[in-house]
Scaffold this motif. Structure first.
Motif, mmCIF file in Angstrom:
data_model
loop_
_atom_site.group_PDB
_atom_site.id
_atom_site.type_symbol
_atom_site.label_atom_id
_atom_site.label_comp_id
_atom_site.label_asym_id
_atom_site.label_seq_id
_atom_site.Cartn_x
_atom_site.Cartn_y
_atom_site.Cartn_z
ATOM 1 N N PRO A 1 45.315 2.940 17.292
ATOM 2 C CA PRO A 1 45.433 2.098 18.487
ATOM 3 C C PRO A 1 46.778 1.384 18.545
ATOM 4 O O PRO A 1 47.433 1.186 17.517
ATOM 5 N N ALA A 2 47.161 1.000 19.749
ATOM 6 C CA ALA A 2 48.381 0.213 19.928
ATOM 7 C C ALA A 2 48.206 -1.136 19.248
ATOM 8 O O ALA A 2 47.120 -1.698 19.229
ATOM 9 N N ASN A 3 49.272 -1.650 18.656
ATOM 10 C CA ASN A 3 49.219 -2.925 17.949
ATOM 11 C C ASN A 3 50.081 -3.994 18.598
ATOM 12 O O ASN A 3 50.331 -5.031 18.011
ATOM 13 N N SER A 4 50.540 -3.733 19.791
ATOM 14 C CA SER A 4 51.333 -4.717 20.520
ATOM 15 C C SER A 4 50.515 -5.117 21.735
ATOM 16 O O SER A 4 49.917 -4.244 22.357
ATOM 17 N N PRO A 5 50.336 -6.312 22.085
ATOM 18 C CA PRO A 5 51.069 -7.508 21.695
ATOM 19 C C PRO A 5 50.402 -8.319 20.579
ATOM 20 O O PRO A 5 50.927 -9.359 20.211
ATOM 21 N N GLN A 6 49.261 -7.882 20.052
ATOM 22 C CA GLN A 6 48.578 -8.716 19.059
ATOM 23 C C GLN A 6 49.364 -8.886 17.760
ATOM 24 O O GLN A 6 49.166 -9.867 17.049
ATOM 25 N N VAL A 7 50.249 -7.957 17.424
ATOM 26 C CA VAL A 7 51.113 -8.100 16.253
ATOM 27 C C VAL A 7 52.544 -8.260 16.760
ATOM 28 O O VAL A 7 53.017 -7.453 17.560
ATOM 29 N N LYS A 8 53.214 -9.313 16.317
ATOM 30 C CA LYS A 8 54.580 -9.592 16.775
ATOM 31 C C LYS A 8 55.534 -8.458 16.377
ATOM 32 O O LYS A 8 55.383 -7.856 15.313
ATOM 33 N N ASP A 9 56.508 -8.197 17.235
ATOM 34 C CA ASP A 9 57.498 -7.151 16.979
ATOM 35 C C ASP A 9 58.188 -7.348 15.627
ATOM 36 O O ASP A 9 58.389 -6.388 14.894
ATOM 37 N N ALA A 10 58.547 -8.573 15.310
ATOM 38 C CA ALA A 10 59.223 -8.843 14.032
ATOM 39 C C ALA A 10 58.313 -8.507 12.858
ATOM 40 O O ALA A 10 58.777 -7.983 11.837
ATOM 41 N N ASP A 11 57.019 -8.768 12.992
ATOM 42 C CA ASP A 11 56.079 -8.449 11.923
ATOM 43 C C ASP A 11 55.907 -6.938 11.778
ATOM 44 O O ASP A 11 55.842 -6.422 10.666
ATOM 45 N N ILE A 12 55.852 -6.231 12.901
ATOM 46 C CA ILE A 12 55.753 -4.770 12.847
ATOM 47 C C ILE A 12 56.961 -4.201 12.116
ATOM 48 O O ILE A 12 56.822 -3.344 11.239
ATOM 49 N N LYS A 13 58.140 -4.681 12.443
ATOM 50 C CA LYS A 13 59.361 -4.190 11.794
ATOM 51 C C LYS A 13 59.339 -4.485 10.294
ATOM 52 O O LYS A 13 59.704 -3.629 9.481
ATOM 53 N N THR A 14 58.887 -5.673 9.911
ATOM 54 C CA THR A 14 58.792 -6.034 8.490
ATOM 55 C C THR A 14 57.823 -5.113 7.773
ATOM 56 O O THR A 14 58.109 -4.623 6.674
ATOM 57 N N ILE A 15 56.677 -4.855 8.377
ATOM 58 C CA ILE A 15 55.664 -3.990 7.760
ATOM 59 C C ILE A 15 56.190 -2.565 7.623
ATOM 60 O O ILE A 15 56.024 -1.927 6.578
ATOM 61 N N VAL A 16 56.828 -2.057 8.664
ATOM 62 C CA VAL A 16 57.369 -0.687 8.608
ATOM 63 C C VAL A 16 58.433 -0.574 7.523
ATOM 64 O O VAL A 16 58.432 0.385 6.740
ATOM 65 N N LYS A 17 59.319 -1.549 7.427
ATOM 66 C CA LYS A 17 60.340 -1.524 6.357
ATOM 67 C C LYS A 17 59.675 -1.515 4.989
ATOM 68 O O LYS A 17 60.118 -0.801 4.083
ATOM 69 N N TRP A 18 58.629 -2.323 4.829
ATOM 70 C CA TRP A 18 57.917 -2.370 3.545
ATOM 71 C C TRP A 18 57.283 -1.009 3.252
ATOM 72 O O TRP A 18 57.408 -0.499 2.143
ATOM 73 N N ILE A 19 56.622 -0.408 4.242
ATOM 74 C CA ILE A 19 55.992 0.907 4.033
ATOM 75 C C ILE A 19 57.043 1.921 3.592
ATOM 76 O O ILE A 19 56.833 2.666 2.638
#
Length: 103
Positions: A82-100
């Motif tokens: 499922p789409a995770n925007s807008p419930q997850v902030k863009d900055a948080d998505i970017k942080t999570i993707v970098k971590w992955i």
């Protein structure tokens, strides 16, 4: 001098480990770990499998940020993410993707 270098290396390692734990906690808080494991498939692929698939792909971060925000299916099988925007902030998505991708 040797003791100082050891202290610097140890402090750096602790900071990296602490940041990794914080990023995993962010992924959990954001709901990612409901469908993904760090090192195993749950409903979606394990994060280490995602990191391996995109290793060496310079455009991976952008692709994955877009995928997490918009959702989609077909890359890892028929189960849609499922789409995770807008419930997850863009900055948080970017942080999570970098971590992955660092796994």
């Amino acid at each position: 001098m040797k003791a100082f270098l050891i202290m610097i290396v140890t402090a750096s390692a602790l900071m990296v480990a602490g940041q990794a734990a914080a990023n995993e906690a962010l992924a959990k808080k954001s709901g990612c770990l409901a469908c993904h494991g760090v090192d195993k498939k749950v409903l979606g692929p394990g994060f280490k499998d995602v990191a391996a698939k995109y290793k060496g792909d310079a455009s991976a971060e952008g692709k994955l940020v877009t995928k997490v925000k918009a959702g989609g299916s077909g890359v890892w099988g028929p189960m849609p993410m499922p789409a995770n925007s807008p419930q997850v902030k863009d900055a948080d998505i970017k942080t999570i993707v970098k971590w992955i991708l660092s796994l």
